[in-house]
Design an enzyme around this catalytic site. Structure first.
Site, PDB file in Angstrom:
ATOM      1  N   ARG A 141      -9.865   5.712  13.189  1.00 28.78           N
ATOM      2  CA  ARG A 141     -10.680   4.707  12.509  1.00 28.78           C
ATOM      3  C   ARG A 141     -11.372   3.890  13.592  1.00 28.78           C
ATOM      4  O   ARG A 141     -10.706   3.312  14.457  1.00 28.78           O
ATOM      5  CB  ARG A 141      -9.793   3.805  11.662  1.00 28.78           C
ATOM      6  CG  ARG A 141     -10.587   2.761  10.952  1.00 28.78           C
ATOM      7  CD  ARG A 141      -9.703   1.898  10.113  1.00 28.78           C
ATOM      8  NE  ARG A 141     -10.526   1.033   9.269  1.00 28.78           N
ATOM      9  CZ  ARG A 141     -10.043   0.339   8.262  1.00 28.78           C
ATOM     10  NH1 ARG A 141      -8.778   0.396   7.961  1.00 28.78           N
ATOM     11  NH2 ARG A 141     -10.845  -0.410   7.551  1.00 28.78           N
TER      12      ARG A 141
ATOM     13  N   HIS B 226     -15.532  -1.747   5.874  1.00 34.31           N
ATOM     14  CA  HIS B 226     -14.646  -1.152   4.858  1.00 34.31           C
ATOM     15  C   HIS B 226     -15.209   0.164   4.329  1.00 34.31           C
ATOM     16  O   HIS B 226     -14.912   0.575   3.202  1.00 34.31           O
ATOM     17  CB  HIS B 226     -14.426  -2.111   3.660  1.00 34.31           C
ATOM     18  CG  HIS B 226     -13.471  -3.228   3.959  1.00 34.31           C
ATOM     19  ND1 HIS B 226     -13.678  -4.514   3.528  1.00 34.31           N
ATOM     20  CD2 HIS B 226     -12.302  -3.237   4.628  1.00 34.31           C
ATOM     21  CE1 HIS B 226     -12.683  -5.287   3.932  1.00 34.31           C
ATOM     22  NE2 HIS B 226     -11.829  -4.528   4.600  1.00 34.31           N
TER      23      HIS B 226
ATOM     24  N   ASP C  75      -1.340 -15.138   2.406  1.00 28.92           N
ATOM     25  CA  ASP C  75      -0.817 -14.099   1.526  1.00 28.92           C
ATOM     26  C   ASP C  75      -1.042 -14.489   0.065  1.00 28.92           C
ATOM     27  O   ASP C  75      -0.546 -15.529  -0.376  1.00 28.92           O
ATOM     28  CB  ASP C  75       0.682 -13.917   1.814  1.00 28.92           C
ATOM     29  CG  ASP C  75       1.230 -12.681   1.141  1.00 28.92           C
ATOM     30  OD1 ASP C  75       1.165 -12.597  -0.102  1.00 28.92           O
ATOM     31  OD2 ASP C  75       1.697 -11.792   1.867  1.00 28.92           O
TER      32      ASP C  75
ATOM     33  N   ASN D 258      -3.205  -4.934  -7.233  1.00 30.96           N
ATOM     34  CA  ASN D 258      -1.940  -5.513  -7.727  1.00 30.96           C
ATOM     35  C   ASN D 258      -2.043  -6.860  -8.434  1.00 30.96           C
ATOM     36  O   ASN D 258      -1.203  -7.158  -9.289  1.00 30.96           O
ATOM     37  CB  ASN D 258      -0.970  -5.694  -6.548  1.00 30.96           C
ATOM     38  CG  ASN D 258      -0.644  -4.382  -5.886  1.00 30.96           C
ATOM     39  OD1 ASN D 258      -0.052  -3.501  -6.507  1.00 30.96           O
ATOM     40  ND2 ASN D 258      -1.054  -4.219  -4.642  1.00 30.96           N
TER      41      ASN D 258
HETATM   42  P1  ADP Z   1      -4.976  -5.146   4.572  1.00 33.56           P
HETATM   43  O1  ADP Z   1      -6.406  -5.648   4.459  1.00 33.56           O
HETATM   44  O2  ADP Z   1      -4.204  -5.790   5.689  1.00 33.56           O
HETATM   45  O3  ADP Z   1      -4.837  -3.649   4.468  1.00 33.56           O
HETATM   46  P2  ADP Z   1      -3.812  -5.125   1.904  1.00 33.56           P
HETATM   47  O4  ADP Z   1      -4.889  -4.293   1.286  1.00 33.56           O
HETATM   48  O5  ADP Z   1      -2.464  -4.543   2.064  1.00 33.56           O
HETATM   49  O6  ADP Z   1      -4.272  -5.771   3.274  1.00 33.56           O
HETATM   50  O7  ADP Z   1      -3.695  -6.470   1.013  1.00 33.56           O
HETATM   51  C1  ADP Z   1      -2.855  -7.501   1.363  1.00 33.56           C
HETATM   52  C2  ADP Z   1      -2.995  -8.600   0.310  1.00 33.56           C
HETATM   53  O8  ADP Z   1      -2.611  -8.075  -0.977  1.00 33.56           O
HETATM   54  C3  ADP Z   1      -2.111  -9.805   0.565  1.00 33.56           C
HETATM   55  O9  ADP Z   1      -2.838 -11.011   0.343  1.00 33.56           O
HETATM   56  C4  ADP Z   1      -1.022  -9.653  -0.487  1.00 33.56           C
HETATM   57  O10 ADP Z   1      -0.496 -10.886  -0.884  1.00 33.56           O
HETATM   58  C5  ADP Z   1      -1.814  -9.033  -1.618  1.00 33.56           C
HETATM   59  N1  ADP Z   1      -0.912  -8.424  -2.617  1.00 33.56           N
HETATM   60  C6  ADP Z   1      -0.151  -7.317  -2.499  1.00 33.56           C
HETATM   61  N2  ADP Z   1       0.592  -7.132  -3.618  1.00 33.56           N
HETATM   62  C7  ADP Z   1       0.283  -8.158  -4.465  1.00 33.56           C
HETATM   63  C8  ADP Z   1       0.703  -8.543  -5.778  1.00 33.56           C
HETATM   64  N3  ADP Z   1       1.585  -7.830  -6.458  1.00 33.56           N
HETATM   65  N4  ADP Z   1       0.144  -9.654  -6.313  1.00 33.56           N
HETATM   66  C9  ADP Z   1      -0.756 -10.386  -5.626  1.00 33.56           C
HETATM   67  N5  ADP Z   1      -1.190 -10.077  -4.404  1.00 33.56           N
HETATM   68  C10 ADP Z   1      -0.695  -8.980  -3.824  1.00 33.56           C
END
Ligand code: ADP
Length: 389
Positions: free
Chosen positions: A91, A179, A281, A330
Site C-alpha cells: 500500500r 482511501h 475512538d 458498525n
Molecule cells: P482505521 O482507519 O484505523 O482502519 P477503522 O476502520 O478500524 O480505522 O475504524 C476505527 C473506528 O471505528 C474507531 O473510531 C472505532 O471506535 C470505530 N468503531 C469500531 N467498531 C465500532 C462500533 N461497534 N461502534 C462504533 N464505532 C465503532
C-alpha cells in the site's frame, strides 16, 4: 501452492497479510507489528481471527521496519512453512499525477515514488521503508505498489484543482483524494451485488479512524472529500478535516507555532480527539455523557451530511449511499443520524435493517438506496499483485 504477501507500512507500524496466489486470493494470516523504534509488539492471527502469536519483540528486532519485518516473517514462516512468497503488494499512499493503476516496482519506479515524498512527507517515507524491507526479505519476489490516490485520477478539472496560481497545479498541487483501495474494493463489491446502482450515482462514506467520502459515477471517482493531503474533508479520529487556510496562517503568525507543531496539531491532536478532549475512538465518544464528546460526534455527523449534499450536487443526484470503515460498518447510531432529515435526497432508513446491520438498510420506499458494505483493502492489494505477476 505459491503465495502473496501484502504490506501496509505506517510511521511506527507494519500490517501484513499472507494470501494464496490464485485468481481469488484467500487470506491465510494477518500480522501487525506496532511501536517500531520503541517497545515493539507483534501479533499474528489466522484467517478466522484466532491469535497465533502475540508478544513483545526484542529491542534489536524492533528497531527498524526492516529488522522488525524480518523477525515477524521468521515467525510467519515457522507457522506456514510451505509459504512460497512470489509477490509482495504494497500500500503506497501517493502515486502522484500519473499512477492510475498498480505497478510492478523497479528501481526507476521506486525513485519516482521517493520523489513524491514532499507531497506526503508523513506517509511516503514509511511506505518506501516497507518496500526496502520487503526487497531485503524477498529478493526474488515481484514487488507491486498499489496507490491510495490511483482510484481518483479521473477527477474532472474542477475537482482536481485549487484556485491558486496555475503554476502550482502544474507542479502537482492537486486534489488527489485518498482511501482509493477501499473505494476500489467497494466499487467491485457493488458491481457484484448491485450493478444497477453502481452504474448510477453513488456516494461511499469510508468512516474509520481516517474518514473520507467519494462520489462515483458509473463506478469511477468524480469527487472526493480529501484533497491534496489526507487532512481535508471530514473530521477524523485525530485529523481536523476541512479548515479555513486562514486558521493555518493564524497558528503560524499569531500563535507562533512552527510548521512541525502545526502539522502535529492538525494530524494528531484535532478531529474527534481535539473537539472532545477525551478520545479519538467513536465507541468511547458514543458511550460518554460528556457534552464535549456529544458535540464532537455532532460535528462529525454534521460534516458528513454537508459533504453528502455537496457530493450529490457534484453527481447531479444520488442513487445509493454506501457506508464502510470501522464506524460506517458498525456504528448504527451514526448511520441513523447521518440519514435522518435526508428525505430531500430520497433517503429513508429502515430502522430494523439498520440495527441488524443488514447490507441494505434503506426502506422499500427509499428512492435512494442506503447500504453497508465492509471494506477489504488488503484483498485489493493481493488481487493486484496476483494480476500483475
Ligand atoms: P482505521 O482507519 O484505523 O482502519 P477503522 O476502520 O478500524 O480505522 O475504524 C476505527 C473506528 O471505528 C474507531 O473510531 C472505532 O471506535 C470505530 N468503531 C469500531 N467498531 C465500532 C462500533 N461497534 N461502534 C462504533 N464505532 C465503532
Amino acid at each position: 501452492m505459491s503465495h502473496v504477501l501484502t504490506l501496509n507500512a505506517g510511521s511506527s507500524s507494519l500490517k501484513f497479510g499472507l494470501f494464496t496466489k490464485d485468481t481469488a486470493p484467500k487470506a491465510l494470516a494477518t500480522g501487525l507489528i506496532g511501536a517500531i523504534g520503541g517497545a515493539a509488539t507483534f501479533q499474528l492471527e489466522d484467517a478466522q481471527g484466532s491469535v497465533l502469536t502475540r508478544g513483545d519483540m526484542s529491542p534489536k528486532d524492533g528497531t527498524t521496519h526492516a529488522s522488525s519485518l524480518s523477525a515477524a516473517l521468521k515467525e510467519l514462516m515457522a507457522r506456514f512453512p510451505d509459504a512460497d512468497v512470489r509477490a509482495v503488494g504494497h500500500r503506497v499512499v501517493h502515486g502522484g499525477q500519473h499512477h492510475a493503476e498498480p505497478v510492478i516496482l523497479d528501481n526507476e519506479t521506486v525513485d519516482g515514488l521517493a520523489a513524491l515524498t514532499p507531497f506526503a512527507p508523513l506517509h511516503q517515507p514509511h511506505n518506501l521503508a516497507g518496500i526496502h524491507a520487503a526487497q531485503v526479505a524477498f529478493p526474488d519476489a515481484v514487488q507491486v505498489a498499489c496507490f491510495d490516490t490511483a482510484f481518483h485520477r479521473n477527477h474532472p478539472f474542477v475537482n482536481d484543482t485549487f484556485a491558486i496560481p496555475r503554476r502550482f497545479y502544474d507542479k502537482g498541487v492537486r486534489r488527489y483524494g485518498f482511501h482509493g483501495l477501499s473505494y476500489d474494493y467497494i466499487s467491485g463489491e457493488m458491481e457484484r451485488i448491485a450493478p444497477h446502482l453502481l452504474a448510477g450515482r453513488v456516494v461511499v462514506a469510508h468512516l474509520g479512524n481516517g474518514a473520507s467520502m467519494c462520489g462515483m459515477l458509473n463506478g469511477r471517482s468524480m469527487a472526493s472529500t480529501m484533497g491534496f493531503s489526507a487532512l481535508d474533508g471530514l473530521p477524523m479520529g485525530t485529523r481536523s478535516g476541512q479548515l479555513d487556510p486562514g486558521v493555518m496562517l493564524y497558528l503560524l503568525d499569531q500563535e507562533g507555532l512552527s510548521t512541525a507543531e502545526v502539522s502535529d496539531l492538525l494530524y494528531k491532536q484535532s478531529g474527534l480527539l481535539g473537539l472532545s478532549e477525551l478520545s479519538n475512538d467513536m465507541r468511547a465518544l458514543l458511550a460518554s455523557d460528556d457534552p464535549k464528546a456529544r458535540e464532537a460526534v455532532e460535528y462529525f455527523v454534521f460534516r458528513i451530511r454537508r459533504e453528502l449534499g455537496g457530493l450529490a450536487a457534484a453527481l447531479q443526484g444520488l442513487d445509493a449511499l454506501v457506508f464502510t470503515g470501522g464506524i460506517g460498518e458498525n456504528a448504527r447510531e451514526i448511520r441513523a443520524r447521518v440519514c435522518a432529515g435526508m428525505a430531500w435526497l430520497g433517503i429513508e432508513l429502515d430502522e430494523a435493517r439498520n440495527m441488524a446491520n443488514e447490507t441494505l438498510i434503506s426502506s422499500d420506499f427509499s428512492r435512494t438506496r442506503v447500504m453497508v458494505v465492509p471494506t477489504n483493502e488488503e484483498l485489493v492489494i493481493a488481487r493486484a499483485a496476483v494480476d500483475l505477476v
